[in-house]
Enzyme design. Structure first.
Site, short mmCIF file in Angstrom:
data_model
loop_
_atom_site.label_atom_id
_atom_site.label_comp_id
_atom_site.label_asym_id
_atom_site.label_seq_id
_atom_site.Cartn_x
_atom_site.Cartn_y
_atom_site.Cartn_z
N LYS A 87 2.93 2.33 14.24
CA LYS A 87 2.62 3.37 15.42
C LYS A 87 1.98 4.49 14.73
O LYS A 87 0.89 4.88 15.51
CB LYS A 87 4.07 4.16 15.58
CG LYS A 87 4.17 4.99 16.57
CD LYS A 87 5.43 5.34 17.34
CE LYS A 87 6.46 5.91 16.42
NZ LYS A 87 6.54 7.26 16.05
N GLN A 105 2.01 14.73 9.73
CA GLN A 105 1.58 15.10 10.99
C GLN A 105 0.93 16.42 11.04
O GLN A 105 -0.14 16.51 11.06
CB GLN A 105 2.61 15.52 12.23
CG GLN A 105 3.55 13.88 12.49
CD GLN A 105 4.54 14.08 13.45
OE1 GLN A 105 4.92 15.42 13.95
NE2 GLN A 105 5.22 13.15 13.85
N ASP A 115 11.43 8.05 8.35
CA ASP A 115 12.00 7.44 9.52
C ASP A 115 13.25 6.51 9.38
O ASP A 115 13.79 6.00 10.52
CB ASP A 115 10.80 7.01 10.41
CG ASP A 115 9.77 8.11 10.94
OD1 ASP A 115 10.30 9.07 11.25
OD2 ASP A 115 8.86 7.65 11.02
#
Ligand code: S3P
Length: 450
Positions: free
Chosen positions: A28, A176, A327
């Site tokens: 992803k 991010q 995650d």
């Protein structure tokens, strides 16, 4: 509620051995970056193995709105005809990033140093997540943001007409945020420097170098110092997206807890900034091996082989490893439920601001299914019940969070009674083939009427 449409309740029940090959979708993080960097280069980038989950499809749509030509050729083959650094057009409408924090934060960075405005929104999960962590550093470049209270979406970002380069120490371990600053630095003159105390996933740095940017990374006493020279002409690339270790985590963990299982998960990206779960599982006594180790497209890759592991033991997960498996804590807590002893997870405050508060979501669902969990602001401890001893029987809320939904469906594969998830719809954001893939291995997952 699922992010797009009515809730999709599912139950998972104890099953026979899981066997065979699990070909999980593309990574992803790399998929988002392939589309965004493709859009910022001049000419055609070809991508194979793109994750066609909703998060990435929303980023593809956004790149079209900023002026790139993005084409789906079928079978995971995509092309992006980019507009070049500084070439983004102002979108006509609102940019809806759905459930994706990565999508919205990286795109905000990519547009923050162009003289255009854009309004961003998302689903209820994304609109509740903190954006100040990106808008604060983007303001240093000269961008302005106008959002809801607490820096939440919907939000309008007004890009800087005369951006200045920035030196920024990332205050939270977040790839991010780091990536948003680097992408903004692309269209600022001179050198943008990002310092991170803890190494987070480094796909942006690797891919920027691949696209021809001048970027260097130095390990210093302060941490990783990343220096990017602004206003390069990025050259289009041919990208083969490796399969996602964060998706591989689900069939791997399921195989470890379902008696008799033996599952091969081929072609998994094992970038050290992503592979912390697998190290942790091996320390817990998991029968997990790496086969056919190789390098593909600059990323280390291997085939993972996971077999049922009856003698798992709880461990203290080193906090320094948190970023490399951030995650994967939800599904680790499921494996920990079947181990002997306590699995202690500290230094994981970031779990509270993901698609859901993942400590709360997992702790309440595990407790309801007979597992003892203690938790505090940045830690949690799961007390393993041992194989065959986890009761199950409860319904768990997924809180619009794909990884919470998949984790509880994995739990139900080895509990005494079935486990129900109130809404498995969000799984489509990252792992749209989860249900058939797990069924093919032998899992018993069923859709239920509300
Ligand atoms: C991601 C970074 C991580 C991770 C997310 C993907 C990325 O978020 O949780 O799923 O692709 O950069 P943070 O940067 O908030 O840690």
């Amino acid at each position: 509620m699922s992010s797009h449409g009515a809730p999709i309740p599912m139950t998972s029940s104890a099953c026979g051995p899981l066997t065979g090959e699990a070909r999980v979708p593309g990574d992803k993080s790399i998929s988002h970056r392939s589309l965004i960097l493709g859009a910022l280069s001049v000419g055609e980038t070809r991508i194979s193995g793109l994750l066609e989950g909703q998060d990435v499809l929303d980023t593809a749509k956004a790149m079209r709105a900023f002026g790139a030509t993005v084409t789906d050729h079928g079978g995971g083959e995509w092309s992006v005809y980019g507009v070049g650094v500084g070439g983004f057009a102002e979108p006509d409408g609102v940019i809806d990033c759905g459930n994706s924090g990565t999508g919205v934060r990286l795109i905000m960075g990519a547009m923050a140093t162009s003289p255009i405005s854009a309004t961003f929104t998302g689903d209820a999960s994304l609109n509740g997540r903190p954006m100040a962590r990106v808008t604060d550093p983007l303001a240093l470049f000269g961008a302005q943001s106008h959002g809801r209270q607490g820096g939440r979406l919907p939000m309008t970002l007004v890009g800087a007409a005369d951006p200045v380069p920035v030196t920024y120490t990332v205050p939270v371990p977040s790839a991010q945020v780091k990536s948003a600053v680097l992408l903004a630095g692309l269209n600022a003159p001179g050198q943008t420097v990002v310092i991170e105390a803890e190494a987070t996933r480094d796909h942006t740095e690797r891919m920027l170098a691949g696209f021809g940017a001048e970027i260097s990374v130095e390990d210093t006493d302060e941490g990783r110092v990343i220096t990017l020279t602004g206003q390069p002409e990025l050259k289009p690339q041919k990208i083969d997206v490796p399969r996602d270790p964060s998706s591989a985590a689900f069939p791997v963990c399921a195989a470890l807890i379902v008696p008799g299982s033996d599952v091969l998960v081929p072609g998994i990206g094992l970038n050290p900034t992503r592979a912390g779960l697998f190290t942790t599982l091996r320390e817990m006594g998991a029968d997990l091996t790496y086969e056919n180790e190789r390098v593909e497209g600059g990323e280390p890759v291997a085939d993972l082989r996971a077999r049922f592991s009856p003698d798992l033991t709880g461990i203290e997960v080193p906090p320094a490893r948190a970023a490399s498996m951030i995650d994967e804590y939800p599904v680790l807590s499921v494996v920990a439920s079947f181990a002997r002893g306590d699995t202690v997870m500290r230094g994981v405050k970031e779990l509270r601001v993901k698609e859901s508060d993942r400590i709360d979501a997992m702790a309440s669902g595990l407790r309801a299914n007979g597992v003892a969990v203690e938790d505090g602001p940045d830690w949690w401890i799961v007390t393993g019940q041992g194989h065959g001893n986890v009761a199950g029987g409860a319904t768990c809320a997924s809180f619009l969070d794909h990884r919470i939904a998949m984790s509880f469906l994995v739990l139900g594969m080895a509990t005494q009674k079935r486990v129900k998830v109130d809404d498995a719809g969000p799984i489509a954001t990252s792992f749209p083939i989860f249900e058939p893939l797990m069924a093919q291995l032998g899992a018993r997952i069923q859709r239920e009427d509300g």
